[in-house]
Every structure is written in C-alpha cells, then in structure tokens.
Design an enzyme around this catalytic site. Sequence first.
Site, PDB file in Angstrom:
ATOM      1  N   HIS A 303      14.472  -7.946   6.099  1.00 37.39           N
ATOM      2  CA  HIS A 303      13.686  -9.183   6.060  1.00 37.39           C
ATOM      3  C   HIS A 303      13.504  -9.695   7.487  1.00 37.39           C
ATOM      4  O   HIS A 303      12.425 -10.143   7.849  1.00 37.39           O
ATOM      5  CB  HIS A 303      14.397 -10.209   5.184  1.00 37.39           C
ATOM      6  CG  HIS A 303      13.570 -11.413   4.873  1.00 37.39           C
ATOM      7  ND1 HIS A 303      12.348 -11.346   4.246  1.00 37.39           N
ATOM      8  CD2 HIS A 303      13.794 -12.744   5.099  1.00 37.39           C
ATOM      9  CE1 HIS A 303      11.849 -12.559   4.104  1.00 37.39           C
ATOM     10  NE2 HIS A 303      12.700 -13.427   4.608  1.00 37.39           N
ATOM     11  N   HIS A 342       5.816 -13.761  10.836  1.00 37.99           N
ATOM     12  CA  HIS A 342       6.261 -13.907   9.447  1.00 37.99           C
ATOM     13  C   HIS A 342       5.041 -14.274   8.596  1.00 37.99           C
ATOM     14  O   HIS A 342       4.522 -15.386   8.670  1.00 37.99           O
ATOM     15  CB  HIS A 342       7.316 -15.003   9.372  1.00 37.99           C
ATOM     16  CG  HIS A 342       8.009 -15.082   8.039  1.00 37.99           C
ATOM     17  ND1 HIS A 342       7.559 -14.446   6.915  1.00 37.99           N
ATOM     18  CD2 HIS A 342       9.144 -15.747   7.658  1.00 37.99           C
ATOM     19  CE1 HIS A 342       8.361 -14.699   5.906  1.00 37.99           C
ATOM     20  NE2 HIS A 342       9.341 -15.497   6.330  1.00 37.99           N
ATOM     21  N   SER A 615     -52.409  18.050 -23.393  1.00 39.32           N
ATOM     22  CA  SER A 615     -52.844  19.138 -24.277  1.00 39.32           C
ATOM     23  C   SER A 615     -51.645  19.777 -24.969  1.00 39.32           C
ATOM     24  O   SER A 615     -50.967  19.133 -25.763  1.00 39.32           O
ATOM     25  CB  SER A 615     -53.667  20.149 -23.481  1.00 39.32           C
ATOM     26  OG  SER A 615     -54.277  21.083 -24.352  1.00 39.32           O
TER      27      SER A 615
END
Length: 1011
Positions: A303, A342, A615
């Site tokens: 972290h 952060h 045709s």
Amino acid sequence: MTDVDNTVAVVGLALRVPGAADPETFWSGLADGRVSLPAARSAGETGGPLQAGQIDRFAEFDAELFGMSRAQAAVTDPQHRVLTELVWQALEDAGIDPGAGTDRVGVFAGCGPDAYLHANVLGDEQLVRVQGQEQIQLGNSRDFLATAVSYRLGLTGPSMTVQTACSTSLVAVHQAVRSLLTYECDIAVAGGVTIHPVEQPTYEFTEGGIVSPDGRCRAFTEGSLGTVPASGAGVVVLRRAADLDEHGASGVRAHIVGSAVNNDGADRMSLVSPSPRGQADVIREALESAGLSAADVGYIETHGTGTVLGDQIELAALAEVYGTEYGQAPCALGAVKPNIGHCDTAAGVVGLIKTVLAVRERTVPPTPAQPGDGPDVALGSPRFFIPRKAEPWGDELPQYAAVSSFGLGGTNAHVIVAPARTPQPEEPSVVRNPGTAVLSAATDNALRDKARSLAHWLQGPGTDTPLADILGTLKHNRRPLDRRWAAALPADETAARERLRDELTTLAEGGGRTQGAVAQPTVAALLPGQGVSLAGVGTSYAAVDDAFRADVGTLTAEVAAAGGPDLSTFGEWAADDPRLTDTAVVQPALFVLGTAALRLLERRGIRPGLLLGHSVGELTAAAYAGVLTAGEAAAAVVERGRLMAGAPQGAMTAVRADESTALGLADGLPVDVCGLNAPDNTVLGGAPDAVSELEHRCRDRGIAVTRLATSRAFHSRTMTEAADEFARFLGQFTLRTPSQDLTILSNLTGAPLTAEQATDPGYWARQLRSTVRLDDALRSLLNARPDVVLGLHRGKTMTNLARQEARRQGNSPLITDLFGVKEAEEGAEPLAVQDALAQLWTAGCPLDLGIPHPGRTVRLPPYPFADTRHWVDAVRTPERRTSAGNVQTAGNVQEGVIEPQPQAEGEPEAATEDGTVAVIASLWQSAFGGGPLRPEDNFFSLGGTSLQAAQLITVVNNELLLNMRLQDLYENSSLGDFAARADALVAERDDDELLRLLDEIENGGGLEGES
C-alpha cells in the site's frame, strides 16, 4: 502450488495516471524509476499550497461514442466519464466485443467524492433547472457509477459500485473474482477512479496529517511524512482461466490465484487508524485461498503511502506473515505511490496493474530514489529488500507476487498474482483467400484517426504480426460502430500488407470509401437478362468458394436433366464463343449464375428483400422466392430459352429518346417497344428491315441509335408463338405464392409482382412477349428506399441505370456489383466479390465476411476518443476542499463548454409568438448543449430521455404558465413542432383569468375550495 486453470486470468488493462495514459507508457516509466508528480517544493521551503498529481484528459470525453448529448456529458462527473472510456479501452485490450456473444460482463468499480457536482454543476442554476436533479444525480451519484457503464456499453452481468475508501478498487477486483468463480458472470471488469476536477489540483500540508510536506511521496524511507494526492484511474478485465482456449490463453497477462478482504474492526486506536493484526489476517487468508505459502511470493506491491504510522504498521504485518522464516528466498517490496502519488479509490487497481506488468515482463520494478530521501527504514525481515533500479526476475526470486490495499476505515484487501503460462508457439496464421480489413468508429474524424494510428502501428510494432491475426482482431474483437470502412486485400501476404497500409493512409488523409451503417439495412438485388458479358463469370470465384462451386455444379446438373445445354465447361468458354450469344444457352446460364449468387448471399447472412430481374432474371427471382422449385425453374428456363431462340429472325436497337418519341419515329413500321431502360433509352425490335428503316429515321432527326448484338427481337410481336407455347409448358407445374419476405418487381408493370400474377402461367407468357418496363421497375425499386442495390453480375449494365435513377430521385443508396466490372487479372474476381461484400458490411449488413477468428488476439492501437471538452465551469466561490487530503476542487477551471447562467431579474419574457419560440429554443439548447439547434432537430434523436422529457415539460410550464403534458412532447418531438404546440397553447390561454388567479394567490386568497 495452485492450478491456474482454476483461477482467474487478467486479459485486459487500461489506466490513466499522472505521466501515463496507457499500460505501456506506465510500465516504461516504472522501469525507468520515473517520478511523475510535480514535486513543487524544494527542501527548506515552507508555506503555501503544493501541487497534487493530475492526469491528462479528465475534462474531455467522447460523448457521441457513448450516446450522450453535450449538455448531458457536461453535467456528468468526470470520474464517471473517465471510467466509461477506460472500460471501453480495457475490453478492446482484452479483444472482447461484448455485443458479439452471449457472455455476461459484470462491472465492479468505485470512485472518489462527487466534488464536481457541488463545486461546478450545482452552481449553475439554469442548468440544474433544465437538466433536473434526477438527471444530474444519474451522472454524479456513486450509486450509478457501475450501472451507467453497463448501460452505455451494453453489459449484462452484475453491476455494482464498491466503496471502501483507498482500498476500493482492489476490493472491487476481489468482488469480481468471486463473481466469476461463482458463475454470476463470464467476464468481469473491475477498477476505480478518483479525479480532482481542476486543471492543477493543490493541497496544503498540515502537521500530523497524511499528506507530504514537499510534494514527494517517500514510502519506507526515514523522514517520510506523508503521501501526495493524485488523480488516477485503472481497470482490469478478468475471465475464468478454464474458459480460455489456446488462442485466448495467448492474451493472458497474468493470473489472480487468490484474494481476500477483511476489516480491522475495533482493534485500533480510531476509525482511520490501521491495524497490523487485520492486515496480517487478510494476507494469510489470501495465501490460503491461493494454496500457497509465504515462501512462494517473491514480490509484494505494498500500500506504501509514505506516512510514518501507515508504513510502520504495514511493514509489521508483512513481516509477521512473509518475513518470519529467515531461510526463505528473498522478497522485493514495491510501492507505486512514490512514482504517481496516491490515487485514492484507484490506488489498489493501479498497484495490481503494475504487478501484472511486472510478472508479465519478468522484471522487478524499482521504487524510485528521490532527492531528499533518507535511508530505508528497517523492513522487519532479512527477506525484504527495496529495489532502487529495475532488475530481472530471476529464478532465485519466487514467481508469485502479491498486492495490498488498505482503506481508511479499515477495509483491507490482498491479492495473489501468478505469471501467465507461456503458450506453445503456433504456426503463423496466413491469409489463404482474399482477406478483408474492417474499421469502424463513431465519427468520420475518429475513423480517420483510427486509420492513421493503425497504419503507423503496421510499420512499427505490428511489422511482424501475422496479417490474418490483425484482420481477425479487427473483425471479431472490436465492436462495429456506425461509421465504417473496409478494404478487400489480395491473398498474397506481402501484397495485402502493402495495400492495407496504402488504403489506411489514404483514409487517414481524408480519402477512401466510407459509409454510415444502417441499423437494419434493406438490400435489393438486380438479376440481369441477356446482353451482359458472361465469359468466365463466377469461374475464378468458384475456385476459392467450395459452396459456390457446389451450387453451380448442382444447378448445371438440373439444367442438363431438363434437356438443356451442357454448361459444365461454361467457365472455360472464350468471349467470342458463339454459345455465349445463343439464347438457348445464355438463359440457362443466367439462371445458374443468378441462383448461385443469391445462395452465396444467403450463406453470408444476406437475404435481399427486393428483387428486380430483367427478362429471364425475373423468372430466376421468382424461383428463388419459391414460385418454382430449382428443378422446375431449370426446366422452365431451358424451355423459355429454346422457344425464344426458335422465334423468327429479328433485330433490336436502342434509341436515345423517350417512349413517346420512339413510337412516333416508328409510326407505320412493324416494330415494338421491347424495353424501356431509362427516360431517354427506349429499345425497339422487329424484322431486320423495319429496324434498319427506324434507325434511318432516327439519324435524320439527329437521334442516336445503337444496334444490339442479337439475332432475335425479344419482347416483341415476333415472340407471340413462343409465349403461347411457354404458357402451355408452365401449365404442368403448380406455381406457388412467392415468399412474403421478398418483393419481386414486375417487368410488365414496374410494380411489385402480385401473388395472382406469379401463379398465373399467362403472366409469364406475357412477360416473355411484352415490353420490359425496366425504367418503371427501377423507379419503384428506388422509391422503396433500399440501403443497398447489388447487381448479381459482372459489369455495370443494370447498376448504371440504377445509379442514374437514384440521381434523378436525389437518392443515394450503396450501389455495387457482386462480381465486379471485369476480370483483368488472375484473382480479380474473388477480390471483387470480397470487395462487394465489404461494401455491404460498411452499409450495416450483418454478414459473414469469411474472416477467420484470429489465431491470437492482437493488441492494436486503442480507440481514438474525441478530444471534446465537456465541462461546467466552477462557480467563483471561496476555496472548497475535500476531506481527503484537503485537495482544492473549485475555482481553477480555465475553459468550459457550459458557463454559469445568472437568473434574469424581473418578469419572465412575454409569451408572444416570437417569445414563445425563443424561450423553447433556449430551454432545448440548455438541455442538450452543442451548436445551435434547428427546428427539425428531434428531442429523442438528440439523446433526450424520459427523465429529461418530464423535466423539460415542468420547466416549460413554469416559464410560460402553461399546462403542457408529456404527450405533447411525444407527439411533437421536433423543436419546431414542440414550439408550435406551445405557441398554440399560449394562444388558447385565458390570460385575464390567469392574472386574476395569480392576484388571489399573491393576496393570500388561495384557490377556491382550498383551505
């Protein structure tokens, strides 16, 4: 060891962080130890705000791609917008088009606080009044973050917003993994976003807070005092590894083999204080779920906030689980926050993306050393080390990695990552038949930008990528959008690659053939009669399409069984072969080629809804519609050709004049109008001497004539006996009603062929004998507004006539020829067929282009989002701050699409006719934004929703003192019609009565009957 087949694969990535807007640039910066934060304060400086981290492209958004109006985009939180674009990019990176299959795609995401809503949007009272609180909440509330993404991209799996502060996005990943493993969804998108909605966000250091005093984050170093706030966003795309085949496995970047989430509970000093016990517990649980021990992990993305307390507690938890056995192999600790700051709710997924890239590259990324760093703190275990430069991930380092994310409030997440298996080398894919490159985008500008980036990529990173994989990825792994381009490529790899680069460059420079796709395009097919070149038609294409070759063979056999000519060597006949002018041969050949071409289209997914045959072509169309079986139709065409070939000698000439003029010129001559090809193109026929006299009269009048290469006067009185015999022949068959999903246009009337006509042998006799009203039939065909007109022949005979009629009508369908114009070189016909099919794809036809799925999905350049700024300027109020890091969120926007509109003082504008229109126009403009609206602009085509409709009616009623209903808008949905309806209601209003009621209310009298 864990079994990766029972885990979740990371197959796609997308992110935007300071200094990087894609995973490759992000990884390059990490490997170089680059710091992408402003770091505005030098050592020794004090006081004043510090700069936080910001991403590029937070105010810009591609509203058109996602079906949003400009005003709607402007009032939508940039966090919602950035996440939407990143999910699109991540799915493209994974090679997933959610609309192409039945896979359920789930969305798990979270975002930061709604600062934009409060600092910018709510300050514009006029905008709030017109847009309405409900509509604004849809674009700003966290409740709708994930569900709005699912709506805009059409994703049908679980869609939920996750909010656990700083650990939000890694918790979202954990939730996505669980959803996949419990089969709630088949694909999961997970991530988070935090955007500080100012050009340059700032923050102020406060003693004892969590932010850094100098604009630098120094995780795990002595003297580190805090983190640096930053905007950022990241998304990963996940799939069950067991669902991936060999080709899909080649795109896996890494595997998530275990994850866990918990909360610290009350075992801490306060709500925002971390707990080493809670963090250690979540790490143990993640390892257990992965079936691994601490010794198996060689890298941990921490972290790593750089706060004193946070770093100490995290290291204690890591040491408790990963560092207790000193005999274990080394383990590197990393932290991305010193590089980019952060990113709050996005921090966890950004750390995961870093880790995925590290295990993919087999490189241990450094945590950058910065000026002012102290020495590393004690890491708590001899196993741990902090790399300060990139190092190879050698065998001495365990192969697994882990990622931690811990949120304020105590929710902890830990994820275990394993490298993807190296897939077995595959045989290079090759383009064996003509290939097709397809591109699509929401706008022409995006399409050109896409072409430019792809052309550049082909000459760089894509040089050695097999072309077949590139073409397969473009077709099968990209969502088809409205503006389209396609190019048919030769079978030779080198020539195809060169042509693709040239075509892309031409497109990028504003050339090239592009098309706007139609949602459900209608296709009309033209089937020729005699007179078109037939030499070799279909032959070289049959060599590359086995099914087409089989159809030609089956139909040829039907013709032979009916006593017709031997067409088995038809494709080898030279252009001057007399058989190619023999009516008894040509008519069966036209039937074979026309029917085989219609079957080819049907195999590719196209069933024309409108058929016009000239045709004998009309009889072929009727057979395709089910009037006759293939065998019966072959017999009928053989008999028709035999009878017409046996008719008396005759001649035909095309006169450059209308029918009336041509008949006047032929007055007294035994000639008939055989065909009306265009308003100024009339074909007449009869006995050769009579036709010669007609041509002499035309030349005397200065009217051009062209003698046709035929020995009979078809569709004239000379065919009377043949017509009678043909009616008797058809009488032996039961003629059936044509299929209801097909419209055949009659040569006799130019109108749709009726069931009565189709089932009447006499009709087909008259069709053989009478004028071919091709001009009328083409007019009827183009009046039906088909999106595509496809000639099922080689050459431009009928399609040129269709183009001329389209120009007369001001109509512009796509008109092309299936077999091209001519076969000038070997392989030209297959390329022409592929090119025609490619053009149909650009028009929106959902057809099979025959492009194989890629051997491996190629990571191509990302979608070029429009750089349009959608923004509401912040109201100039005293500085507003968020609680997370005191980041400034108001007062710094330099440019805006929508500026705050002050309320006018006094009475509203008088509701005169001009005033009514002006008020309505102003309210619509505020509702949608963008350039000035036109009277014909439609509320719903502009992107208006039911909520906006209700809000608009409320505002209009308040402004103009009316009682309009939603039905008034639904029935009058254009701006002009709605303004006219409002003006009519104003004219009907009793203003004296209204003023009396208002006066009573103002004087406190209230309305009669009210208390």
